[in-house]
Structures are given as structure tokens and as C-alpha cells.
Write an enzyme that holds these catalytic residues in place. Structure first.
Site, PDB file in Angstrom:
ATOM      1  N   TYR A 159      -2.152  -0.404  10.938  1.00 20.16           N
ATOM      2  CA  TYR A 159      -2.256  -1.075   9.636  1.00 20.16           C
ATOM      3  C   TYR A 159      -1.041  -0.767   8.778  1.00 20.16           C
ATOM      4  O   TYR A 159      -0.362  -1.678   8.276  1.00 20.16           O
ATOM      5  CB  TYR A 159      -3.537  -0.633   8.898  1.00 20.16           C
ATOM      6  CG  TYR A 159      -3.511  -0.975   7.416  1.00 20.16           C
ATOM      7  CD1 TYR A 159      -3.567  -2.293   6.980  1.00 20.16           C
ATOM      8  CD2 TYR A 159      -3.397   0.033   6.442  1.00 20.16           C
ATOM      9  CE1 TYR A 159      -3.516  -2.613   5.616  1.00 20.16           C
ATOM     10  CE2 TYR A 159      -3.349  -0.268   5.089  1.00 20.16           C
ATOM     11  CZ  TYR A 159      -3.407  -1.598   4.686  1.00 20.16           C
ATOM     12  OH  TYR A 159      -3.346  -1.906   3.346  1.00 20.16           O
ATOM     13  N   LYS A 168       1.993  -3.197   7.368  1.00 21.90           N
ATOM     14  CA  LYS A 168       2.300  -3.389   5.937  1.00 21.90           C
ATOM     15  C   LYS A 168       3.757  -2.983   5.661  1.00 21.90           C
ATOM     16  O   LYS A 168       4.460  -3.637   4.892  1.00 21.90           O
ATOM     17  CB  LYS A 168       1.340  -2.587   5.053  1.00 21.90           C
ATOM     18  CG  LYS A 168      -0.092  -3.088   5.029  1.00 21.90           C
ATOM     19  CD  LYS A 168      -0.264  -4.493   4.464  1.00 21.90           C
ATOM     20  CE  LYS A 168      -0.011  -4.578   2.977  1.00 21.90           C
ATOM     21  NZ  LYS A 168      -0.372  -5.929   2.435  1.00 21.90           N
ATOM     22  N   THR A 176       0.821  -1.209   0.000  1.00 27.42           N
ATOM     23  CA  THR A 176       0.000   0.000   0.000  1.00 27.42           C
ATOM     24  C   THR A 176       0.860   1.266   0.000  1.00 27.42           C
ATOM     25  O   THR A 176       1.991   1.256   0.498  1.00 27.42           O
ATOM     26  CB  THR A 176      -0.895   0.008   1.259  1.00 27.42           C
ATOM     27  OG1 THR A 176      -1.522   1.276   1.395  1.00 27.42           O
ATOM     28  CG2 THR A 176      -0.096  -0.250   2.534  1.00 27.42           C
ATOM     29  N   ASP A 177       0.286   2.354  -0.494  1.00 26.62           N
ATOM     30  CA  ASP A 177       0.992   3.642  -0.434  1.00 26.62           C
ATOM     31  C   ASP A 177       1.068   4.183   0.993  1.00 26.62           C
ATOM     32  O   ASP A 177       1.835   5.097   1.287  1.00 26.62           O
ATOM     33  CB  ASP A 177       0.334   4.671  -1.365  1.00 26.62           C
ATOM     34  CG  ASP A 177      -1.122   4.979  -1.032  1.00 26.62           C
ATOM     35  OD1 ASP A 177      -1.681   4.362  -0.099  1.00 26.62           O
ATOM     36  OD2 ASP A 177      -1.715   5.836  -1.730  1.00 26.62           O
ATOM     37  N   GLU A 178       0.261   3.596   1.908  1.00 19.86           N
ATOM     38  CA  GLU A 178       0.227   4.130   3.278  1.00 19.86           C
ATOM     39  C   GLU A 178       1.549   3.928   4.015  1.00 19.86           C
ATOM     40  O   GLU A 178       1.788   4.577   5.036  1.00 19.86           O
ATOM     41  CB  GLU A 178      -0.924   3.498   4.077  1.00 19.86           C
ATOM     42  CG  GLU A 178      -2.279   3.829   3.481  1.00 19.86           C
ATOM     43  CD  GLU A 178      -3.448   3.599   4.427  1.00 19.86           C
ATOM     44  OE1 GLU A 178      -3.226   3.424   5.633  1.00 19.86           O
ATOM     45  OE2 GLU A 178      -4.584   3.610   3.946  1.00 19.86           O
TER      46      GLU A 178
HETATM   47  P1  NAD Z   1      -9.670  -7.413   1.929  1.00 19.83           P
HETATM   48  O1  NAD Z   1      -9.719  -7.163   3.389  1.00 19.83           O
HETATM   49  O2  NAD Z   1     -10.861  -7.191   1.099  1.00 19.83           O
HETATM   50  O3  NAD Z   1      -9.180  -8.926   1.657  1.00 19.83           O
HETATM   51  C1  NAD Z   1      -8.188  -9.551   2.410  1.00 19.83           C
HETATM   52  C2  NAD Z   1      -8.369 -11.059   2.247  1.00 19.83           C
HETATM   53  O4  NAD Z   1      -7.345 -11.719   2.999  1.00 19.83           O
HETATM   54  C3  NAD Z   1      -9.708 -11.578   2.782  1.00 19.83           C
HETATM   55  O5  NAD Z   1     -10.326 -12.404   1.817  1.00 19.83           O
HETATM   56  C4  NAD Z   1      -9.327 -12.366   4.017  1.00 19.83           C
HETATM   57  O6  NAD Z   1     -10.201 -13.469   4.275  1.00 19.83           O
HETATM   58  C5  NAD Z   1      -7.927 -12.825   3.678  1.00 19.83           C
HETATM   59  N1  NAD Z   1      -7.120 -13.124   4.867  1.00 19.83           N
HETATM   60  C6  NAD Z   1      -6.999 -12.359   5.985  1.00 19.83           C
HETATM   61  N2  NAD Z   1      -6.220 -12.990   6.884  1.00 19.83           N
HETATM   62  C7  NAD Z   1      -5.809 -14.151   6.299  1.00 19.83           C
HETATM   63  C8  NAD Z   1      -4.970 -15.215   6.724  1.00 19.83           C
HETATM   64  N3  NAD Z   1      -4.407 -15.219   7.944  1.00 19.83           N
HETATM   65  N4  NAD Z   1      -4.754 -16.235   5.878  1.00 19.83           N
HETATM   66  C9  NAD Z   1      -5.325 -16.271   4.641  1.00 19.83           C
HETATM   67  N5  NAD Z   1      -6.150 -15.289   4.204  1.00 19.83           N
HETATM   68  C10 NAD Z   1      -6.384 -14.238   5.019  1.00 19.83           C
HETATM   69  O7  NAD Z   1      -8.437  -6.548   1.418  1.00 19.83           O
HETATM   70  P2  NAD Z   1      -8.197  -5.845  -0.004  1.00 19.83           P
HETATM   71  O8  NAD Z   1      -8.700  -4.477   0.065  1.00 19.83           O
HETATM   72  O9  NAD Z   1      -8.624  -6.742  -1.073  1.00 19.83           O
HETATM   73  O10 NAD Z   1      -6.601  -5.770   0.026  1.00 19.83           O
HETATM   74  C11 NAD Z   1      -5.812  -6.855  -0.463  1.00 19.83           C
HETATM   75  C12 NAD Z   1      -4.342  -6.491  -0.315  1.00 19.83           C
HETATM   76  O11 NAD Z   1      -4.062  -5.302  -1.044  1.00 19.83           O
HETATM   77  C13 NAD Z   1      -3.917  -6.215   1.122  1.00 19.83           C
HETATM   78  O12 NAD Z   1      -2.626  -6.730   1.298  1.00 19.83           O
HETATM   79  C14 NAD Z   1      -3.898  -4.694   1.221  1.00 19.83           C
HETATM   80  O13 NAD Z   1      -2.973  -4.256   2.174  1.00 19.83           O
HETATM   81  C15 NAD Z   1      -3.487  -4.330  -0.179  1.00 19.83           C
HETATM   82  N6  NAD Z   1      -3.942  -2.993  -0.665  1.00 19.83           N
HETATM   83  C16 NAD Z   1      -5.271  -2.656  -0.568  1.00 19.83           C
HETATM   84  C17 NAD Z   1      -5.681  -1.418  -1.081  1.00 19.83           C
HETATM   85  C18 NAD Z   1      -7.133  -0.992  -1.019  1.00 19.83           C
HETATM   86  O14 NAD Z   1      -7.429   0.159  -1.331  1.00 19.83           O
HETATM   87  N7  NAD Z   1      -8.075  -1.850  -0.651  1.00 19.83           N
HETATM   88  C19 NAD Z   1      -4.754  -0.555  -1.660  1.00 19.83           C
HETATM   89  C20 NAD Z   1      -3.402  -0.946  -1.711  1.00 19.83           C
HETATM   90  C21 NAD Z   1      -3.015  -2.183  -1.231  1.00 19.83           C
HETATM   91  O1  DAU Z   2      -4.160   3.988   0.368  1.00 15.43           O
HETATM   92  C1  DAU Z   2      -4.377   2.620   0.277  1.00 15.43           C
HETATM   93  C2  DAU Z   2      -5.228   2.161   1.439  1.00 15.43           C
HETATM   94  O2  DAU Z   2      -6.545   2.646   1.196  1.00 15.43           O
HETATM   95  C3  DAU Z   2      -5.246   0.642   1.598  1.00 15.43           C
HETATM   96  O3  DAU Z   2      -3.960   0.196   1.925  1.00 15.43           O
HETATM   97  C4  DAU Z   2      -6.225   0.227   2.699  1.00 15.43           C
HETATM   98  O4  DAU Z   2      -6.304  -1.196   2.765  1.00 15.43           O
HETATM   99  C5  DAU Z   2      -7.592   0.781   2.357  1.00 15.43           C
HETATM  100  O5  DAU Z   2      -8.498   0.479   3.408  1.00 15.43           O
HETATM  101  C6  DAU Z   2      -7.532   2.297   2.153  1.00 15.43           C
HETATM  102  O6  DAU Z   2      -7.274   2.981   3.404  1.00 15.43           O
HETATM  103  P1  DAU Z   2      -8.067   4.327   3.804  1.00 15.43           P
HETATM  104  O7  DAU Z   2      -8.042   4.462   5.264  1.00 15.43           O
HETATM  105  O8  DAU Z   2      -7.616   5.483   2.984  1.00 15.43           O
HETATM  106  O9  DAU Z   2      -9.560   3.909   3.274  1.00 15.43           O
HETATM  107  P2  DAU Z   2     -11.013   4.137   3.906  1.00 15.43           P
HETATM  108  O10 DAU Z   2     -11.992   3.725   2.863  1.00 15.43           O
HETATM  109  O11 DAU Z   2     -11.132   3.500   5.255  1.00 15.43           O
HETATM  110  O12 DAU Z   2     -11.097   5.697   4.095  1.00 15.43           O
HETATM  111  C7  DAU Z   2     -10.944   6.587   3.008  1.00 15.43           C
HETATM  112  C8  DAU Z   2     -11.010   7.998   3.559  1.00 15.43           C
HETATM  113  O13 DAU Z   2     -12.359   8.241   4.020  1.00 15.43           O
HETATM  114  C9  DAU Z   2     -10.118   8.229   4.765  1.00 15.43           C
HETATM  115  O14 DAU Z   2      -9.606   9.566   4.707  1.00 15.43           O
HETATM  116  C10 DAU Z   2     -11.046   8.081   5.961  1.00 15.43           C
HETATM  117  C11 DAU Z   2     -12.386   8.570   5.414  1.00 15.43           C
HETATM  118  N1  DAU Z   2     -13.589   7.926   5.997  1.00 15.43           N
HETATM  119  C12 DAU Z   2     -13.629   6.570   5.992  1.00 15.43           C
HETATM  120  C13 DAU Z   2     -14.733   5.903   6.499  1.00 15.43           C
HETATM  121  C14 DAU Z   2     -14.792   4.397   6.542  1.00 15.43           C
HETATM  122  C15 DAU Z   2     -14.630   8.686   6.471  1.00 15.43           C
HETATM  123  O15 DAU Z   2     -14.603   9.921   6.443  1.00 15.43           O
HETATM  124  N2  DAU Z   2     -15.723   8.046   6.973  1.00 15.43           N
HETATM  125  C16 DAU Z   2     -15.818   6.682   7.047  1.00 15.43           C
HETATM  126  O16 DAU Z   2     -16.839   6.140   7.542  1.00 15.43           O
END
Ligand code: NAD
Ligand code: DAU
Length: 353
Positions: free
Chosen positions: A153, A157, A127-129
Site C-alpha cells: 500500500y 502511494k 499518506t504519512d506511510e
Molecule cells: P476509502 O478506501 O474509504 O475510499 C477510497 C474510495 O476510492 C472508495 O470510495 C472507492 O470506491 C474509490 N475507488 C477505489 N478505486 C477506484 C477507482 N479505480 N476509480 C474510482 N474510484 C475508486 O479510503 P479513505 O480512507 O477515504 O482514503 C482516501 C484517500 O486518502 C486515499 O488516497 C488514502 O491513501 C488517503 N489517506 C487515507 C488515510 C486514512 O487514515 N484513511 C490517511 C491518509 C491518507
Molecule cells: O497513516 C495513514 C494510514 O493509516 C492511511 O494511509 C491508511 O489508508 C489507513 O488504513 C491507515 O493505515 P494503518 O495500517 O495504520 O491503519 P489500520 O486501521 O489498518 O491499523 C491501525 C493500527 O492498528 C496498525 O498498527 C495495525 C493495528 N491493527 C489493525 C487492525 C485492522 C490491529 O492491531 N488489529 C486490527 O484488526
């Protein structure tokens, strides 16, 4: 093997690989935590090159058998705890899954691939975080930006990224990493901003905006990310890192107003009706102000580029949730967990413990 295959991004990556590469034998591995949902994969469950395995990346005995018995040649590692708010409430499961789970997998890949010849790759999705938070005019994250994670989180990561690089430098494990910005699209669990707000607008529930809604995120459609993962997997250079992002920065409050406007139109509601649901609430502790990715390395060296405009992607995403109300309902009521029992309990080929 694709880990986290039943999650949001993992399911899109799995579908794309199963469909595009009939000669690859895909092991879709997932623990099916609250975030894993086999309904996300129901359209490919009968494909010959797809095999779902329920398992925990932290269970090294189980995973070792899987590596050996299924002859795992490559790993695309997405399994993780992924929601920042949950990491604030309960950090330890993030440390266990993201840090320890990733470290176990790295060690098993090393063990398993050391004894074989051939090309392998351990591709870690991050992630970019990990780079921390930018000021409003603070430029962009690039691949050389120093790590500065600020939530449990992002620290977990960042730690997993360091482990991946450590296994590369110390043991020569073939790895590649990509760090992506905020994804949105179909199948995202409705705890993240966009699907939560779509669900709340449908149900006419309050839209909880953290702080003043001025935080900025760089949004990328999940299919554009899945495409980047395909390209990095096939063309990325060993040991390299690629930043993936949409050049698409939005203040949260502007995303929310666009969402409200589109949903008023699609639900045939009066213009402005959904925006009345907006409620400013206490800010997320340690809330990062701004993320913005410089993706020029992936664009220039791998010829990757995003295809969706945000307006088009958001509109199609809303359509998906409106057309798949049962998916949303199953997730919000918890009955999606029944799908595994119904479809997979006797079909899943468990590795003997
Ligand atoms: P998600 O939470 O939707 O999915 C995560 C999956 O991992 C789930 O299906 C869960 O059951 C599985 N999992 C959790 N613990 C496990 C374990 N111990 N063993 C096997 N499986 C397990 O997450 P996502 O949003 O699809 O993100 C996927 C990946 O991409 C993560 O590594 C996250 O950090 C990264 N990522 C997400 C975003 C985003 O915006 N969602 C952006 C950048 C990177
Ligand atoms: O940048 C990549 C990341 O983006 C991934 O690594 C994470 O897995 C993914 O969850 C996401 O993180 P964020 O914290 O940015 O996503 P989220 O959807 O939780 O929140 C987006 C923005 O909205 C953040 O500034 C918080 C705000 N927010 C979020 C929720 C859930 C609100 O204002 N209200 C809310 O209820």
C-alpha cells in the site's frame, strides 16, 4: 472533481465542499468498490451543485470524456485502495488503482488543461506511510523526510506521489500534495482498527490486536483532515507538499483500552467487560512501528490546526456508529451496494462510452 468521493475521507470532503461552496459545481467520482458507499453522501444527494458519476480512474477513455464533457477545472484526488492488510493479501489492485490510475488522471489533466487558459490544480491526497517507520524516539516525519515505504500500500502511494511530482516537474502540471496521518471518524469502513473494534464490541466479538499492540499511530479526526484539504486546496502553494497530522500519538493498545472503557459506559456494560474481548494475534507482516507527523508547515504557513481532542473525537465517533447501526449493518451484510441501484441507476448521468 473529487475522486473517491463515496469513500470515508472523500465523502467528508465532498459534503464540506458541496455545503460550503454553492457556486462550485462538484463532480463526485467513484467506482464504488467495496469501500465506496453512496449512503455516505445521501444527505447531499439532492443539492444542485452535486453530481455523482460512477467511473473508474483506470478507464482513461471514460475519464477523458468526463474531463471534456464536464469541463473539469480542478481535481482533488482521493480515489485509492487504502487498506494495508488488503495490500499484503492482494498487492496488484493497489498498483493498478494507486499507481496506474493516478498516472492516467495526471495525463488527462495535463492534456485537458494544456489546451485551456486559467488556473487549475491537481491536488493529490497521500499518506504519512510513504515515509516509512519511526523508532520510538525517532523524531517526526516532515516534508523533507526521505521516502521509505514498506508495505505494498505505502509503496503504491509513494509511487503515485512521485508520479504527481514528475508531471509537475516535467510538464508543468499545477499540483499540490498533502500527506496525512491516521484518520478516524464517522463513515469509516469497519476493516480499519477503530470502526472494526467498535463493531466487534457492539457484537461482543473478539478484538484482534496485532502483535503486542505496541505500534504507534498519530490519530486525526476526519473533519480536521477535510478542513486541511479545503485550506490546502485554496491556499496551498503550487508544487508544494504539506504534512497533516494531529500531534496525537497513541499506542494501539491504549487506543483499544480507551475505546473499551467508553463503549462500556455508552452500552451500559460493566467496566472492563469489553476489554475481555481483546485477543493478541499474529502480527501484521512488516508492521510499521510508529508514525508521527510534524505538521508545523501547514500550521504556520496555512494557519491550519486540528480542532478535535482525541477523547472528544473518539467519543463522538462511537456515538455516530451507535446512532447509525443500520449503516454499520448495511456495510457488514453487504446490502449497502443496493443503495446505488435503488437511488442512482437511472439518475446517474453516465458519460457516453
Ligand atoms: P476509502 O478506501 O474509504 O475510499 C477510497 C474510495 O476510492 C472508495 O470510495 C472507492 O470506491 C474509490 N475507488 C477505489 N478505486 C477506484 C477507482 N479505480 N476509480 C474510482 N474510484 C475508486 O479510503 P479513505 O480512507 O477515504 O482514503 C482516501 C484517500 O486518502 C486515499 O488516497 C488514502 O491513501 C488517503 N489517506 C487515507 C488515510 C486514512 O487514515 N484513511 C490517511 C491518509 C491518507
Ligand atoms: O497513516 C495513514 C494510514 O493509516 C492511511 O494511509 C491508511 O489508508 C489507513 O488504513 C491507515 O493505515 P494503518 O495500517 O495504520 O491503519 P489500520 O486501521 O489498518 O491499523 C491501525 C493500527 O492498528 C496498525 O498498527 C495495525 C493495528 N491493527 C489493525 C487492525 C485492522 C490491529 O492491531 N488489529 C486490527 O484488526
Amino acid at each position: 472533481m473529487i475522486t473517491g468521493a463515496a469513500g470515508f475521507i472523500g465523502s467528508h470532503v465532498t459534503r464540506s465542499f458541496v455545503t460550503k461552496y454553492p457556486n462550485y459545481k462538484i463532480i463526485a467520482l467513484d467506482l464504488l468498490t467495496y469501500a465506496g458507499n453512496l449512503e455516505n453522501l445521501c444527505d447531499i444527494e439532492n443539492k444542485a451543485n452535486y453530481d455523482f458519476v460512477k467511473g473508474d480512474i483506470c478507464d482513461s477513455d471514460f475519464m477523458r470524456k468526463l474531463f471534456v464533457e464536464r469541463n473539469i477545472t480542478d481535481v482533488i484526488h482521493l480515489a485509492a485502495e487504502s487498506h494495508v492488510d488488503r495490500s499484503i493479501a492482494d498487492p496488484f489492485v493497489f498498483i493498478k488503482t494507486n499507481v496506474l490510475g493516478t498516472s492516467h488522471l495526471l495525463h488527462l489533466a495535463k492534456e485537458s488543461w494544456d489546451s485551456k487558459s486559467g488556473d487549475h490544480i491537481f491536488y493529490h491526497i497521500s499518506t504519512d506511510e510513504v515515509y516509512g517507520s519511526l523508532e520510538l524516539n525517532g523524531g517526526f516525519f516532515n516534508e523533507s523526510t526521505a521516502y521509505d515505504p514498506r508495505s505494498p500500500y505505502s509503496a503504491s502511494k509513494a509511487s503515485s506521489d512521485h508520479m504527481v511530482r514528475a508531471w509537475h516537474h516535467t510538464y508543468g502540471l499545477p499540483i499540490v500534495i498533502s500527506n496525512c496521518s491516521n484518520n478516524y471518524g464517522p463513515n469509516q469502513f469497519p476493516e480499519k482498527l477503530i470502526p472494526l473494534f467498535i463493531n466487534n464490541i457492539i457484537e461482543k466479538k473478539a478484538l484482534p490486536v496485532y502483535g503486542q499492540g505496541l505500534n504507534i499511530r498519530d490519530w486525526l479526526h476526519v473533519e480536521d483532515h477535510a478542513n486541511a484539504i479545503d485550506i490546502v486546496f485554496h491556499k496551498g502553494q503550487m508544487g508544494e507538499t504539506y504534512n497533516i497530522g494531529g500531534h496525537n500519538e497513541w499506542k494501539n493498545i491504549d487506543v483499544i483500552h480507551l475505546l473499551c472503557k467508553l463503549m462500556d459506559q455508552k452500552l451500559d456494560r460493566k467496566n472492563g467487560e469489553s476489554a475481555q474481548l481483546i485477543k493478541f494475534v499474529t502480527d501484521r507482516p512488516g508492521h510499521d512501528l510508529r508514525y508521527a507527523i510534524d505538521a508545523s508547515k501547514a500550521e504556520q504557513t496555512l494557519s491550519w490546526k486540528p480542532n478535535y481532542s482525541f477523547e472528544e473525537g473518539l467519543s463522538k465517533t462511537i456515538d455516530w456508529y451507535l446512532e447509525n447501526k443500520s449503516w454499520l449493518q448495511n456495510v457488514t451484510t453487504g446490502s449497502y451496494k443496493e443503495y446505488y441501484k435503488k437511488q442512482y441507476l437511472d439518475r446517474t448521468k453516465e458519460v457516453n462510452r
